[in-house]
Each structure stands twice: as C-alpha cells, then as structure tokens.
Design a protein around this motif. Structure first.
Motif, PDB file in Angstrom:
ATOM      1  N   ILE A 188     -34.112  32.301  -5.310  1.00 24.57           N
ATOM      2  CA  ILE A 188     -34.699  32.986  -4.158  1.00 24.57           C
ATOM      3  C   ILE A 188     -33.762  32.865  -2.964  1.00 24.57           C
ATOM      4  CG2 ILE A 188     -36.596  32.927  -2.479  1.00 24.57           C
ATOM      5  CD1 ILE A 188     -38.446  32.235  -4.796  1.00 24.57           C
ATOM      6  N   ILE A 189     -33.469  34.003  -2.368  1.00 27.30           N
ATOM      7  CA  ILE A 189     -32.622  34.024  -1.183  1.00 27.30           C
ATOM      8  C   ILE A 189     -33.525  34.298   0.002  1.00 27.30           C
ATOM      9  CG2 ILE A 189     -30.686  35.168  -0.018  1.00 27.30           C
ATOM     10  CD1 ILE A 189     -31.010  35.757  -3.672  1.00 27.30           C
ATOM     11  N   LYS A 190     -33.565  33.346   0.928  1.00 26.11           N
ATOM     12  CA  LYS A 190     -34.417  33.549   2.098  1.00 26.11           C
ATOM     13  C   LYS A 190     -33.593  34.183   3.214  1.00 26.11           C
ATOM     14  CE  LYS A 190     -37.329  29.552   1.265  1.00 26.11           C
ATOM     15  NZ  LYS A 190     -37.201  28.095   1.430  1.00 26.11           N
ATOM     16  N   VAL A 191     -34.125  35.254   3.764  1.00 18.38           N
ATOM     17  CA  VAL A 191     -33.475  35.900   4.904  1.00 18.38           C
ATOM     18  C   VAL A 191     -34.487  35.930   6.046  1.00 18.38           C
ATOM     19  CG1 VAL A 191     -32.172  37.941   5.643  1.00 18.38           C
ATOM     20  CG2 VAL A 191     -32.189  37.296   3.243  1.00 18.38           C
ATOM     21  N   PRO A 192     -34.732  34.740   6.658  1.00 18.86           N
ATOM     22  CA  PRO A 192     -35.804  34.667   7.651  1.00 18.86           C
ATOM     23  C   PRO A 192     -35.445  35.345   8.966  1.00 18.86           C
ATOM     24  CG  PRO A 192     -34.696  32.564   7.486  1.00 18.86           C
ATOM     25  CD  PRO A 192     -34.085  33.447   6.440  1.00 18.86           C
ATOM     26  N   GLY A 193     -36.469  35.505   9.764  1.00 22.24           N
ATOM     27  CA  GLY A 193     -36.353  36.182  11.050  1.00 22.24           C
ATOM     28  C   GLY A 193     -37.548  37.083  11.185  1.00 22.24           C
ATOM     29  N   PRO A 215     -25.219  34.848  -2.603  1.00 21.10           N
ATOM     30  CA  PRO A 215     -24.369  34.200  -1.606  1.00 21.10           C
ATOM     31  C   PRO A 215     -24.644  32.704  -1.556  1.00 21.10           C
ATOM     32  CG  PRO A 215     -26.103  35.490  -0.541  1.00 21.10           C
ATOM     33  CD  PRO A 215     -26.132  35.827  -1.996  1.00 21.10           C
ATOM     34  N   GLU A 216     -23.694  31.953  -1.043  1.00 18.98           N
ATOM     35  CA  GLU A 216     -23.875  30.504  -0.958  1.00 18.98           C
ATOM     36  C   GLU A 216     -25.045  30.199  -0.027  1.00 18.98           C
ATOM     37  OE1 GLU A 216     -21.192  26.582  -0.102  1.00 18.98           O
ATOM     38  OE2 GLU A 216     -20.254  28.546   0.166  1.00 18.98           O
ATOM     39  N   LEU A 217     -25.951  29.361  -0.508  1.00 19.77           N
ATOM     40  CA  LEU A 217     -27.166  29.083   0.261  1.00 19.77           C
ATOM     41  C   LEU A 217     -27.145  27.668   0.820  1.00 19.77           C
ATOM     42  CD1 LEU A 217     -29.773  30.575  -2.230  1.00 19.77           C
ATOM     43  CD2 LEU A 217     -28.655  31.741  -0.338  1.00 19.77           C
ATOM     44  N   ASP A 218     -27.882  27.466   1.905  1.00 18.73           N
ATOM     45  CA  ASP A 218     -28.028  26.113   2.438  1.00 18.73           C
ATOM     46  C   ASP A 218     -29.199  25.417   1.745  1.00 18.73           C
ATOM     47  OD1 ASP A 218     -30.310  27.143   3.534  1.00 18.73           O
ATOM     48  OD2 ASP A 218     -29.764  26.819   5.618  1.00 18.73           O
ATOM     49  N   ARG A 219     -29.548  24.225   2.219  1.00 22.85           N
ATOM     50  CA  ARG A 219     -30.613  23.447   1.569  1.00 22.85           C
ATOM     51  C   ARG A 219     -31.924  24.207   1.463  1.00 22.85           C
ATOM     52  NH1 ARG A 219     -28.311  19.821   4.574  1.00 22.85           N
ATOM     53  NH2 ARG A 219     -27.286  18.075   3.552  1.00 22.85           N
ATOM     54  N   LYS A 224     -25.589  30.817   3.839  1.00 20.10           N
ATOM     55  CA  LYS A 224     -24.860  30.022   4.833  1.00 20.10           C
ATOM     56  C   LYS A 224     -24.099  30.891   5.826  1.00 20.10           C
ATOM     57  CE  LYS A 224     -23.844  25.710   2.401  1.00 20.10           C
ATOM     58  NZ  LYS A 224     -22.797  24.959   1.714  1.00 20.10           N
ATOM     59  N   MET A 225     -23.625  32.056   5.348  1.00 20.52           N
ATOM     60  CA  MET A 225     -22.778  32.873   6.213  1.00 20.52           C
ATOM     61  C   MET A 225     -23.523  33.374   7.450  1.00 20.52           C
ATOM     62  SD  MET A 225     -22.558  36.226   3.821  1.00 20.52           S
ATOM     63  CE  MET A 225     -22.699  35.611   2.162  1.00 20.52           C
ATOM     64  N   PHE A 226     -24.833  33.503   7.349  1.00 21.82           N
ATOM     65  CA  PHE A 226     -25.592  33.988   8.509  1.00 21.82           C
ATOM     66  C   PHE A 226     -26.493  32.908   9.119  1.00 21.82           C
ATOM     67  CE2 PHE A 226     -24.975  37.960   5.993  1.00 21.82           C
ATOM     68  CZ  PHE A 226     -24.120  38.579   6.897  1.00 21.82           C
TER      69      PHE A 226
ATOM     70  N   LEU B 160     -22.618  22.249   8.618  1.00 20.15           N
ATOM     71  CA  LEU B 160     -22.838  22.141   7.172  1.00 20.15           C
ATOM     72  C   LEU B 160     -21.582  21.622   6.499  1.00 20.15           C
ATOM     73  CD1 LEU B 160     -24.673  25.516   6.468  1.00 20.15           C
ATOM     74  CD2 LEU B 160     -25.674  23.234   6.339  1.00 20.15           C
ATOM     75  N   GLY B 161     -21.763  20.660   5.608  1.00 16.63           N
ATOM     76  CA  GLY B 161     -20.622  20.147   4.866  1.00 16.63           C
ATOM     77  C   GLY B 161     -19.983  18.924   5.497  1.00 16.63           C
ATOM     78  N   SER B 162     -20.326  18.619   6.782  1.00 17.39           N
ATOM     79  CA  SER B 162     -19.792  17.406   7.402  1.00 17.39           C
ATOM     80  C   SER B 162     -20.458  16.194   6.752  1.00 17.39           C
ATOM     81  CB  SER B 162     -20.083  17.411   8.901  1.00 17.39           C
ATOM     82  OG  SER B 162     -21.484  17.420   9.122  1.00 17.39           O
TER      83      SER B 162
END
Lengths: 365, 230
Positions: A188-193, A215-219, A224-226, B160-162
């Motif tokens: 699941i890719i979250k695109v919040p806003g 795309p690479e996701l955060d936790r 991550k890119m946005f 992120l990543g640090s």
C-alpha cells in the motif's frame, strides 16, 4: 478497454509530439529527483511497456483528491497521465453508469489478474455492516475487498484512505477505517493530504507505471521523494524561524513582513509533505506563502489535535481538554505551595522539639 | 571525663564516588538548560525586528537545547557504565528492590516521616526508599523517555536514513505522529521540573532534619551520620 498499446503509442495517438513526450520524460525525472540519465530510461520504458489498468474506487470521501488530480499543474502531465494510465473505472468521472460500469470491475479483475493498480479515494466505514457508504447497492467495504484481492498494489489517495481524516475524527460514529487496516495483504502506497498535491499524485503514479515498481516508502508507507521532509525543512520562511522573528497577531507588522507563523500554530514543523517545494495551483502558492499556517492536513488524525492555531497540542483524557503548559504551571504552583507549607510545618516541629529538649536539659539541671 | 568535648560520635561512609558526583552536577546543569531552552522552543521569545540575517536567536536557543541534550545523553550512558564498575551504591539508580518486603515497609516509614507521623527518620547509607523510588522512576525511566522522544524529534531534522532516524525514528509512528511526540516530550519537561522542585526541597530538608548529611555528600562523597544509634 486497455489493449497492448504502449504509453508512447497512446500519447502519439493523442497528438502529443515526440518533442513534448521527451520534455515530459525529463520533467518527470526531475520531479522524482532522479539523475538526468533516467529521462531516457523513462522514455524507453514508456515506448515499450503496455499500459497498466488503474481502477479508481471512491469510498467515504469529498472528491477533493480527484479535484486536485485533474488539476495537475503541467497540462502535459495531466494529459499524459490521464491518457497513459488506462483509467478503466472511476465512478465519479466515467461516462458509463449502472450495471455497465460495475461490470468493468469484474472484467479487469479477471483479464488483468494481479496486474492492475487499485487507487482508493476515501475509506470504508465498518460500523452497521458498512452501510454508511453504499456503492452500486452494496457496502463499499465489500467492493474494496473484492477488487483489492487481485490487484498488484494499492494507492491510498489522500488522508481519508491513508489515515481516516475527518470522517474518522473523534468519535468516528461510522467507524471509518483507513485502507491499510482493511487490506493487509497488498503493498500500500499512502499519498496523504487533504487533498494531496496534484503533481505528487501524478508523480507517484508515473513512477509506478514507468518503473513497474513501488517508489521507496518511509516507515508509514509514504513515498520518500515527496514525504521525506517536513514543510518546515523547506519553508521559505524558515530564516525567520531561525532568527526568532514571528507573526504574533494576524495583522501585525510581522504578518505583513512575512515572518514565521510558528506562534500562530503553523504545523509545518510536524507535517511531512511537499507543499513548500512543489506548491499548489501551477506552483503559484501554498498556505504559508499566502499568510496562513499549515494545518497539517497530511498527518495522521490532524482533526483531533486541537486548534489549528496552537502548536502545543491539547491532551485528551483528562475530562476536560488540557494542554501540557496549563496543567504543568498549575502543578508546579501547587507543588511549590505544598513545599512551602511543608517547610513551615517542619520548621515549627523542629522548634517545638528543640524547646522540648531544652526543657529536658533544664529539668536535669 | 573531659567536659566540653561532644559526646556524640559521628561516623562517615564514602558513598558517591567522584564520577558519580561529577555526573550529578553535569546532569543538574544540563536538565536546567534543557528545561529553559525547551520551554523557549515551545514558546519563543518576543519577535525580533530587522532583517532575518541579523539574528539567529531561535537557532541559538535550539543549539543550546541540542548541546545540553547530547550532554545529558552521554552522561546517561556513562552512568549506566558506572553502575557496572562503580561501588555498590552506584547501581541503585537502575535497580529497585521491588520484591523485598523491607523496602516497602521502610518506604511507608519514610512517608510517615514526611507526614510528621514519625519522630525520627531511619538512617540510610544510599538513597532512602522514597528517594530511591523517585530516582528510578524520574531519572532513569523518565530520562530514558525524554531521550527517546527527544531523539525522535531530533531525527526529523537530521533526516531519513540518519543514525538518529535509524535508532529513534520508529518512535513517531508508534506514538502517533510528530505532534504527539512533541506533546509527550513537553509533558516530560513538566514532570522533571516538578521533580527538581521536590528534589531540591527534600535534599535541603533532610540535610537539616534527618540523621545524615545530604548536600555535602554530593560534594565530597562522604555520608556523615549525626548520631551513633542504629
């Protein structure tokens, strides 16, 4: 229905020149923060890959995500994205209706099993067997589960699908539930806003279609890119924050000079989104630029964090809403008074004891 | 018999070794700086006039907060190390004799002493049970909570990543979102402020009223007993 046409063929058919196509590729590479070499790779991918069908479902929502999406800043991007993704189902903007429309879902499910992307705007309410949101005569949650069963990945558009948003705000009577808590076996890719930025939406979808991966996701599952940095990290008013120059009142000198809105409750320091870089409406502006603090609309539960105009969050569960400072100052005052009283009592007791000892000594003598 | 010579025999025990004493005062200083600078981060000073490039006030306040935070954290790690290599009193901060009946009865006695229900407090070489309980809850557990929430917030700017993000970034989604972490970090500040008030008061009071020294002990390391009774 989608055929085996490639993105490039579709675009040429739509009258887009090769020159515009290549411009789009390099623009997309830049928007995604990729090396220049990726522009040609995007072009190559789009020339050779067949289009991926996208099913766009709508649950409990306000359509602000769709409104944002169709206003994707660069006309090229919106044109291309709307024609290149084979948007086979979107009940809000599609022409067909009724059984004809619902049949598409079943059709895509069987024809592209495991190969289509499911985009969800809004979320399913689970209370009362999900009947607070009925699509085609059935609860939305059923439609969602069915369509998700055979998809490749799910995109959660907006704060509704990602976190719950306003319909999930306390006390959440319909038990509106974000998508990732209902669909647990798919990426699941979250695109919040509320809504997400148009270019962020098209950027995410372009990335997934051209690179054929997530795309690479955060936790928390956000690209991550946005969503890798806070509004605060890239805010053009940041120098005023560091200098200690704040708007103290809505119409003061600081407000006119464009000082930092931190004291006015700006949620920039706690909000992960691309507003301060990508901005809105063709890159014209974003809330802080127009003089109002960020309300943190892309953060989990932003409706339940107290006033939009205070950055120290209210704490629930104390009977009344309280914030740390009010309670802290009251508690410190109470403890201070208690210490003073206790010290006085201790002193009195000691004096009594002393005089008692003194009497004993006198008695002895 | 020599008249005029004090008849009370005073004994002394070496309790707080030099590193522990240095840690205590460094910790006291860093907590003070952390609380003041932290409060000013949540409630910045009145706005400054002129160009942004003329000032760096908020930046400086935040810098002090981070320097004090690292000092506190390094001190915390050192204190854990010292619990292993120091004398027997040095691991009181990390161990609570929860299952020992005597601890609780002595705790009750100490509470009664503070409520003026006991004529005389008992003697303790290390912390008295009430102090021991508070130290473990506020300094060890509370300190750890402040370190973890504080580093999670710090990781938001290191990115992120640090290593800060790798080690502490998970705290933010666990607590809720960034704003919730800020809120609990802010609550923690008030808990520590109230603890410091109580700590300073009881240290002074006990130094005067109890049967042992307190303040001078944290300077010299020696615990003096004012009488020879058990």
């Amino acid at each position: 229905m989608a055929t085996t046409e490639t993105f490039y063929e579709v675009m040429r058919r739509q009258g887009i020149t090769r020159r515009s196509f290549l411009k789009f590729c390099s623009l997309t590479a830049t928007a995604l923060g990729l090396e220049p070499v990726f522009a040609s790779r995007i072009a190559q991918a789009m020339e050779t890959k067949p289009r991926t069908p996208v099913l766009w479902l709508h649950g409990l929502e306000c359509t602000c995500c769709s409104e944002s999406f169709i206003r994707s800043a660069h006309p090229l991007v919106s044109d291309v994205v709307l024609s290149m993704i084979s948007l086979d189902y979107d009940d809000t903007i599609m022409v067909s209706a009724g059984h004809q429309a619902e049949a598409i879902l079943e059709d895509v499910r069987t024809k592209y099993k495991g190969n289509y992307i499911l985009a969800v705007e809004g979320n399913p309410p689970l209370n009362q067997d999900g009947m607070s949101c009925i699509i085609g005569g059935r609860p939305f949650v059923e439609q969602l589960k069915e369509v998700a069963a055979d998809c490749k990945a799910v995109i959660s558009w907006g704060s509704c699908a990602s976190w719950g948003c306003v319909q999930a705000a306390h006390p959440n009577p319909t038990q509106a539930t974000p998508v990732h808590k209902v669909i647990t076996d798919k990426p699941i890719i979250k695109v919040p806003g509320c809504p997400p930025i148009a270019e962020v939406m098209t950027g995410v979808i372009t990335y997934m279609l051209t690179f054929d991966r997530i795309p690479e996701l955060d936790r928390q599952g956000r690209p991550k890119m946005f969503y890798g940095q806070r509004i605060h990290d890239k805010c053009y008013r940041r120098p005023h924050f560091d200098a200690g120059q704040f708007v103290e009142d809505w119409d003061d000198e600081g407000a006119r000079k464009g000082y930092c809105l931190y004291k006015m409750g700006c949620k920039g320091p706690t909000t992960y989104n691309a507003c301060s870089t990508v901005r809105w409406n063709n890159g014209v502006s974003f809330p802080i630029q127009s003089g109002h603090g960020c309300i943190g609309c892309s953060e989990d539960g932003f409706w339940d964090k107290g006033s939009f105009y205070h950055h120290v969050t209210n704490t629930h569960g104390f009977g009344i809403e309280a914030n740390a400072d009010k309670v802290g100052i009251a508690a410190a005052g109470t403890v201070g008074a208690a210490i003073t009283a206790h010290a006085a009592a201790s002193a009195i007791q000691r004096i009594k004891q002393r005089s008692g000892e003194h009497h004993e000594e006198n008695d002895k003598a | 018999m020599y008249s005029g010579v004090p008849t009370v025999k005073r004994t002394a025990v070496y309790v707080y070794q030099t590193p522990v004493r240095i840690w205590h005062w460094v910790n006291a200083l860093s907590i003070t700086v952390l609380a003041i600078s932290g409060y000013l981060i949540a409630h910045p000073l009145p706005s400054l006039p002129g160009e942004a490039s003329d000032h760096y006030l908020m930046g400086t306040i935040r810098f002090f907060h981070f320097v004090a935070a690292y000092t506190f954290m390094v001190g915390f790690l050192f204190r854990i190390y010292w619990a292993f290599v120091g004398n027997s009193y040095s691991h009181q901060l990390f161990t609570l004799p929860f299952w020992r009946r005597r601890f609780w009865s002595e705790l009750l006695h100490e509470l009664r002493w503070y409520a003026f229900l006991e004529k005389e407090p008992r003697k303790y070489v290390g912390h008295n049970p009430l102090a021991h309980l508070f130290m473990v809850i506020i300094i060890t557990v509370g300190g750890l909570v402040m370190i973890v929430t504080g580093m999670a917030l710090y990781s938001e700017q290191t990115g992120l990543g640090s290593w800060q993000d790798e080690l502490f970034g998970w705290v933010i989604p666990m607590v809720g979102q960034s704003q919730d972490v800020r809120m609990w970090h802010h609550w923690g500040m008030w808990v520590l402020v109230i603890f410091v008030m109580l700590h300073v008061y009881t240290a002074i009071r006990e130094d005067i009223m109890s049967r042992q020294s307190l303040i001078s002990t944290m300077v010299s390391g020696w615990r003096m007993f004012k009488d020879d009774r058990p």
